[in-house]
Design a protein around this motif. Structure first.
Motif, PDB file in Angstrom:
ATOM      1  N   THR A   1      35.629  35.238  42.026  1.00 45.79           N
ATOM      2  CA  THR A   1      35.691  36.635  41.587  1.00 45.79           C
ATOM      3  C   THR A   1      34.910  37.523  42.550  1.00 45.79           C
ATOM      4  O   THR A   1      35.403  38.567  42.979  1.00 45.79           O
ATOM      5  CB  THR A   1      35.129  36.769  40.153  1.00 45.79           C
ATOM      6  OG1 THR A   1      35.905  35.945  39.276  1.00 45.79           O
ATOM      7  CG2 THR A   1      35.146  38.204  39.677  1.00 45.79           C
TER       8      THR A   1
ATOM      9  N   ASP B   1      45.682  38.879  37.358  1.00 43.76           N
ATOM     10  CA  ASP B   1      45.214  37.561  36.886  1.00 43.76           C
ATOM     11  C   ASP B   1      45.962  36.449  37.586  1.00 43.76           C
ATOM     12  O   ASP B   1      47.005  36.527  38.057  1.00 43.76           O
ATOM     13  CB  ASP B   1      45.378  37.442  35.370  1.00 43.76           C
ATOM     14  CG  ASP B   1      44.347  38.301  34.653  1.00 43.76           C
ATOM     15  OD1 ASP B   1      43.254  38.503  35.171  1.00 43.76           O
ATOM     16  OD2 ASP B   1      44.681  38.763  33.541  1.00 43.76           O
TER      17      ASP B   1
ATOM     18  N   TRP C   1      43.114  44.683  39.014  1.00 38.29           N
ATOM     19  CA  TRP C   1      42.980  43.219  38.995  1.00 38.29           C
ATOM     20  C   TRP C   1      44.290  42.555  38.603  1.00 38.29           C
ATOM     21  O   TRP C   1      44.936  42.981  37.648  1.00 38.29           O
ATOM     22  CB  TRP C   1      41.897  42.843  37.979  1.00 38.29           C
ATOM     23  CG  TRP C   1      41.298  41.509  38.202  1.00 38.29           C
ATOM     24  CD1 TRP C   1      41.560  40.374  37.522  1.00 38.29           C
ATOM     25  CD2 TRP C   1      40.324  41.182  39.175  1.00 38.29           C
ATOM     26  NE1 TRP C   1      40.796  39.346  38.002  1.00 38.29           N
ATOM     27  CE2 TRP C   1      40.020  39.815  39.024  1.00 38.29           C
ATOM     28  CE3 TRP C   1      39.661  41.899  40.163  1.00 38.29           C
ATOM     29  CZ2 TRP C   1      39.106  39.149  39.827  1.00 38.29           C
ATOM     30  CZ3 TRP C   1      38.742  41.247  40.961  1.00 38.29           C
ATOM     31  CH2 TRP C   1      38.472  39.886  40.786  1.00 38.29           C
TER      32      TRP C   1
ATOM     33  N   LEU D   1      34.227  40.515  34.449  1.00 40.66           N
ATOM     34  CA  LEU D   1      34.100  39.864  35.758  1.00 40.66           C
ATOM     35  C   LEU D   1      32.661  39.510  36.121  1.00 40.66           C
ATOM     36  O   LEU D   1      32.439  38.652  36.983  1.00 40.66           O
ATOM     37  CB  LEU D   1      34.661  40.780  36.853  1.00 40.66           C
ATOM     38  CG  LEU D   1      36.098  41.250  36.690  1.00 40.66           C
ATOM     39  CD1 LEU D   1      36.461  42.206  37.818  1.00 40.66           C
ATOM     40  CD2 LEU D   1      37.050  40.072  36.633  1.00 40.66           C
TER      41      LEU D   1
ATOM     42  N   ARG E   1      36.796  38.034  45.792  1.00 40.30           N
ATOM     43  CA  ARG E   1      37.929  38.964  45.636  1.00 40.30           C
ATOM     44  C   ARG E   1      37.451  40.415  45.618  1.00 40.30           C
ATOM     45  O   ARG E   1      38.034  41.282  46.285  1.00 40.30           O
ATOM     46  CB  ARG E   1      38.692  38.659  44.348  1.00 40.30           C
ATOM     47  CG  ARG E   1      39.575  37.442  44.455  1.00 40.30           C
ATOM     48  CD  ARG E   1      40.235  37.101  43.147  1.00 40.30           C
ATOM     49  NE  ARG E   1      41.203  38.108  42.725  1.00 40.30           N
ATOM     50  CZ  ARG E   1      41.878  38.022  41.587  1.00 40.30           C
ATOM     51  NH1 ARG E   1      41.692  37.017  40.756  1.00 40.30           N
ATOM     52  NH2 ARG E   1      42.748  38.965  41.259  1.00 40.30           N
TER      53      ARG E   1
END
Length: 108
Positions: free
Chosen positions: A34, A108, A106, A9, A37
């Motif tokens: 990213t 996807d 996480w 990440l 988030r």
């Protein structure tokens, strides 16, 4: 929900000297989405940093989200003052290693 290693990440994970008694840890994420988030879910927090570095949470002096760089910066108390007898990393440049093992929840 799966787990992902922070190295997937973030494009930069580093540490550096922040004076004789402190270290700064930087995580610069691959992209703004990213970063947003991670920031919104508070995945990087003082408790997490304290656990990774085996220090009391009070020794995580600052945790800052820096939007212009898509980065999170933490400042922690050094285990030994810079240059002290027995101290092995004057520049603090090798102290990011615990971050490299970090797994975050996480999807996807």
């Amino acid at each position: 929900m799966g787990m992902v290693n922070i190295t997937r990440l973030a494009r930069v994970i580093r540490s550096k000297n922040a004076g004789p008694y402190e270290l700064t840890l930087d995580i610069i994420f691959n992209d703004a989405e990213t970063y947003r988030r991670v920031k919104a879910k508070r995945l990087i927090n003082k408790k997490l940093i304290a656990g990774l570095y085996h220090i009391p949470e009070e020794q995580v002096l600052a945790l800052v989200a820096f939007d212009p760089a898509n980065a999170v910066k933490a400042t922690i108390v050094r285990s030994r003052p810079c240059g002290d007898v027995g101290e092995t990393d004057v520049y603090g440049a090798q102290q990011h290693a615990p971050l490299l093992e970090l797994e975050l929840p996480w999807d996807d």
